[in-house]
Design a protein around this motif. Structure first.
Motif, PDB file in Angstrom:
ATOM      1  N   ARG B  94       0.845  -1.191   0.000  1.00 27.05           N
ATOM      2  CA  ARG B  94       0.000   0.000   0.000  1.00 27.05           C
ATOM      3  C   ARG B  94       0.879   1.240   0.000  1.00 27.05           C
ATOM      4  O   ARG B  94       1.809   1.355   0.784  1.00 27.05           O
ATOM      5  N   GLU B  99      -5.284   4.023   0.581  1.00 24.45           N
ATOM      6  CA  GLU B  99      -5.569   2.737  -0.049  1.00 24.45           C
ATOM      7  C   GLU B  99      -6.091   1.774   1.010  1.00 24.45           C
ATOM      8  O   GLU B  99      -5.593   1.745   2.132  1.00 24.45           O
ATOM      9  N   TYR B 100      -7.094   1.025   0.628  1.00 23.59           N
ATOM     10  CA  TYR B 100      -7.612   0.050   1.575  1.00 23.59           C
ATOM     11  C   TYR B 100      -7.195  -1.345   1.159  1.00 23.59           C
ATOM     12  O   TYR B 100      -6.832  -1.594   0.029  1.00 23.59           O
ATOM     13  N   GLY B 101      -7.217  -2.250   2.076  1.00 25.36           N
ATOM     14  CA  GLY B 101      -6.789  -3.610   1.774  1.00 25.36           C
ATOM     15  C   GLY B 101      -5.312  -3.779   2.058  1.00 25.36           C
ATOM     16  O   GLY B 101      -4.523  -2.862   1.923  1.00 25.36           O
ATOM     17  N   ASN B 102      -4.951  -4.966   2.455  1.00 18.17           N
ATOM     18  CA  ASN B 102      -3.580  -5.312   2.782  1.00 18.17           C
ATOM     19  C   ASN B 102      -3.014  -6.033   1.570  1.00 18.17           C
ATOM     20  O   ASN B 102      -3.221  -7.224   1.403  1.00 18.17           O
ATOM     21  N   LYS B 103      -2.308  -5.314   0.701  1.00 17.88           N
ATOM     22  CA  LYS B 103      -1.875  -5.885  -0.573  1.00 17.88           C
ATOM     23  C   LYS B 103      -0.450  -6.394  -0.429  1.00 17.88           C
ATOM     24  O   LYS B 103       0.510  -5.636  -0.521  1.00 17.88           O
TER      25      LYS B 103
END
Lengths: 112, 116
Positions: B94, B99-103
């Motif tokens: 991220r 930004e959302y979510g753990n990428k």
């Protein structure tokens, strides 16, 4: 808790066929993820979801689609299967943004 | 683009010896995860490192994170056969808090074989 479950465990598809890989978690996690792991490689993120109704693309989304109608389920759809989609697919979930991810047992998919 | 490199990719070591696995990454991040995978199995979480200087230990494994050097290490002390597995580091890519979510971007993995 069963944790993260995936079905099927194994599947062989012919080129051009479609299928849905199922993923369910019973931990009430908001975040869910789909990865693929090619032989001898690390995992690559396909799609992810931060809650019911919210999904977004990862690194390698082409050829796949997802939906998230409930907190528990996050199915991955393959349309028009290609040999390049031969891989092991892992679903994962996590309760928060910074928590570790809990992985399912995987689905081994072969496209011939 | 975030790249994550692990080395070595293969490690054969004797029981009782110490060794370190290195995980380098190319862009700024302060969230790094270590996982273990046994052959044909899923991934099991080992450590979560969320800040510069973080150090975690569990049994014979110790992980650390240096965000300035963009480096994490997984140190193995007095290896035993049960530690034989593939070890992955994964870095959150991220770029901002918007930004959302753990990428996670994974390294290629280090195959560890401990010989008696």
């Amino acid at each position: 808790n069963a944790g993260v479950t995936q079905t099927p465990k194994f599947r062989i598809l012919k080129i051009g066929q479609s299928m849905t890989l199922q993923c369910t978690q019973d931990m009430n996690h908001n975040y869910m993820y789909w990865y693929r792991q090619d032989p001898g490689m690390g995992l690559k993120l396909i799609y992810y979801s931060v809650g019911a109704g919210i999904t977004d693309k990862g690194e390698v989304p082409n050829g796949y689609n997802v939906s998230r109608s409930t907190t528990e389920d996050f199915p991955l759809r393959l349309e028009l299967a290609a040999p390049s989609q031969t891989s092991v697919y892992f679903c994962a979930s996590s309760p928060t943004l910074f928590h570790t991810q809990y992985f399912g047992p995987g689905t081994r998919l072969t496209v011939l | 683009e975030l790249k994550v490199e692990q080395n070595p990719l293969f490690l054969s070591m004797q029981e009782g010896k110490n060794y370190t696995i290195y995980c380098n990454y190319s862009t700024t991040s302060d969230r790094l995860y270590w996982y273990r995978q046994d052959p044909g199995k899923s991934l099991e979480s080992l450590f979560v490192l969320l800040s510069n200087g973080a150090v975690k230990q569990e049994g014979r494994l110790m992980a650390s994170l240096d965000t300035k050097a963009r480096l994490s290490t997984l140190h193995i002390t007095a290896a035993v056969h049960d530690l034989s597995a593939t070890y992955f580091c994964a870095v959150d890519r991220r770029r901002s808090s918007m930004e959302y979510g753990n990428k996670l971007v994974f390294g290629a993995g280090t195959i560890l074989r401990v010989k008696s």
